[in-house]
Design a protein around this motif. Structure first.
Motif, mmCIF file in Angstrom:
data_model
loop_
_atom_site.group_PDB
_atom_site.id
_atom_site.type_symbol
_atom_site.label_atom_id
_atom_site.label_comp_id
_atom_site.label_asym_id
_atom_site.label_seq_id
_atom_site.Cartn_x
_atom_site.Cartn_y
_atom_site.Cartn_z
ATOM 1 N N GLU A 199 2.140 -5.994 -44.023
ATOM 2 C CA GLU A 199 1.887 -4.998 -42.986
ATOM 3 C C GLU A 199 2.326 -3.620 -43.494
ATOM 4 O O GLU A 199 3.040 -3.526 -44.497
ATOM 5 N N PRO A 200 1.926 -2.548 -42.800
ATOM 6 C CA PRO A 200 2.328 -1.201 -43.244
ATOM 7 C C PRO A 200 3.846 -1.045 -43.429
ATOM 8 O O PRO A 200 4.295 -0.361 -44.346
ATOM 9 N N LEU A 201 4.641 -1.691 -42.585
ATOM 10 C CA LEU A 201 6.094 -1.608 -42.688
ATOM 11 C C LEU A 201 6.613 -2.285 -43.958
ATOM 12 O O LEU A 201 7.717 -1.994 -44.423
ATOM 13 N N GLY A 202 5.814 -3.156 -44.559
ATOM 14 C CA GLY A 202 6.227 -3.892 -45.746
ATOM 15 C C GLY A 202 6.594 -3.011 -46.924
ATOM 16 O O GLY A 202 7.503 -3.334 -47.692
ATOM 17 N N THR A 203 5.913 -1.887 -47.078
ATOM 18 C CA THR A 203 6.224 -0.965 -48.172
ATOM 19 C C THR A 203 7.646 -0.442 -48.037
ATOM 20 O O THR A 203 8.406 -0.393 -49.005
ATOM 21 N N ARG A 204 8.002 -0.069 -46.827
ATOM 22 C CA ARG A 204 9.360 0.435 -46.591
ATOM 23 C C ARG A 204 10.389 -0.672 -46.767
ATOM 24 O O ARG A 204 11.439 -0.462 -47.395
ATOM 25 N N VAL A 205 10.118 -1.850 -46.212
ATOM 26 C CA VAL A 205 11.042 -2.980 -46.337
ATOM 27 C C VAL A 205 11.293 -3.280 -47.814
ATOM 28 O O VAL A 205 12.440 -3.445 -48.245
ATOM 29 N N ASN A 206 10.239 -3.337 -48.589
ATOM 30 C CA ASN A 206 10.347 -3.611 -50.018
ATOM 31 C C ASN A 206 11.222 -2.567 -50.715
ATOM 32 O O ASN A 206 12.127 -2.908 -51.481
ATOM 33 N N ALA A 207 10.982 -1.297 -50.446
ATOM 34 C CA ALA A 207 11.757 -0.218 -51.071
ATOM 35 C C ALA A 207 13.226 -0.276 -50.641
ATOM 36 O O ALA A 207 14.134 -0.125 -51.469
ATOM 37 N N ASP A 208 13.462 -0.498 -49.340
ATOM 38 C CA ASP A 208 14.838 -0.563 -48.835
ATOM 39 C C ASP A 208 15.608 -1.712 -49.490
ATOM 40 O O ASP A 208 16.707 -1.522 -50.007
ATOM 41 N N VAL A 209 15.033 -2.907 -49.471
ATOM 42 C CA VAL A 209 15.733 -4.076 -50.005
ATOM 43 C C VAL A 209 15.990 -3.914 -51.501
ATOM 44 O O VAL A 209 17.087 -4.212 -51.976
ATOM 45 N N LYS A 210 15.031 -3.409 -52.241
ATOM 46 C CA LYS A 210 15.245 -3.190 -53.681
ATOM 47 C C LYS A 210 16.370 -2.188 -53.922
ATOM 48 O O LYS A 210 17.192 -2.376 -54.817
ATOM 49 N N ARG A 211 16.416 -1.118 -53.122
ATOM 50 C CA ARG A 211 17.467 -0.101 -53.270
ATOM 51 C C ARG A 211 18.837 -0.714 -52.972
ATOM 52 O O ARG A 211 19.794 -0.519 -53.710
ATOM 53 N N TRP A 212 18.919 -1.472 -51.887
ATOM 54 C CA TRP A 212 20.195 -2.082 -51.505
ATOM 55 C C TRP A 212 20.619 -3.148 -52.510
ATOM 56 O O TRP A 212 21.795 -3.262 -52.830
ATOM 57 N N ALA A 213 19.678 -3.934 -53.021
ATOM 58 C CA ALA A 213 20.007 -4.969 -54.006
ATOM 59 C C ALA A 213 20.519 -4.342 -55.305
ATOM 60 O O ALA A 213 21.312 -4.952 -56.022
ATOM 61 N N ALA A 214 20.082 -3.116 -55.587
ATOM 62 C CA ALA A 214 20.539 -2.405 -56.788
ATOM 63 C C ALA A 214 21.877 -1.703 -56.569
ATOM 64 O O ALA A 214 22.393 -1.051 -57.469
ATOM 65 N N GLY A 215 22.432 -1.809 -55.363
ATOM 66 C CA GLY A 215 23.750 -1.250 -55.090
ATOM 67 C C GLY A 215 23.768 -0.065 -54.161
ATOM 68 O O GLY A 215 24.823 0.407 -53.769
ATOM 69 N N GLY A 216 22.604 0.464 -53.801
ATOM 70 C CA GLY A 216 22.552 1.578 -52.850
ATOM 71 C C GLY A 216 22.894 1.101 -51.451
ATOM 72 O O GLY A 216 22.755 -0.073 -51.133
ATOM 73 N N SER A 217 23.328 2.005 -50.606
ATOM 74 C CA SER A 217 23.646 1.634 -49.230
ATOM 75 C C SER A 217 23.053 2.599 -48.219
ATOM 76 O O SER A 217 23.213 2.407 -47.013
ATOM 77 N N ASP A 218 22.356 3.633 -48.719
ATOM 78 C CA ASP A 218 21.793 4.611 -47.802
ATOM 79 C C ASP A 218 20.570 4.023 -47.098
ATOM 80 O O ASP A 218 19.980 3.045 -47.545
#
Length: 121
Positions: free
Chosen positions: A97-116
């Protein structure tokens, strides 16, 4: 010969706290997801609820996004890590779904150690 009897450092994929790499990664991602998607009352996520399964005895800590009005319904998103790996995987129809792009980016950022929280959709 005595050296073989001494306990030494064992590399079992767990930290001093006894948590596996997968659990440590998933705790980081789940905390950020809760903070950014739900505690912030982000309107993009108002039709979903988070089902936390980090304490799974299967060695696969995960969380699910399920329909808000059907908490026991089929998951729309599964975010998980397995065993001693810190790699986070995602799957489910929400990613298409359209929200999937954001979910993917958020989870990848957080998995890499980001928290924003990044930017909202």
């Amino acid at each position: 010969m005595l050296g073989a009897c001494q306990s030494g450092s064992k590399s079992s994929g767990t930290s001093q706290s006894g948590k596996s790499a997968s659990l440590r990664s998933m705790e980081t991602v789940a905390i950020a997801a809760h903070k950014c998607w739900f505690a912030s009352k982000d309107p993009a996520f108002k039709s979903y609820r988070m089902a936390n399964e980090l304490n799974s005895m299967t060695g696969t800590p995960r969380f699910l996004l399920v329909p808000a009005r059907n908490y026991g319904g089929l998951p729309l998103l599964v975010v998980q890590a397995s065993g001693n790996s810190s790699r986070v995987d995602m799957f489910g129809p929400l990613l298409d779904e359209p929200l999937g792009t954001r979910v993917n980016a958020d989870v990848k950022r957080w998995a890499a150690g980001g928290s924003d929280c990044g930017t909202s959709a």
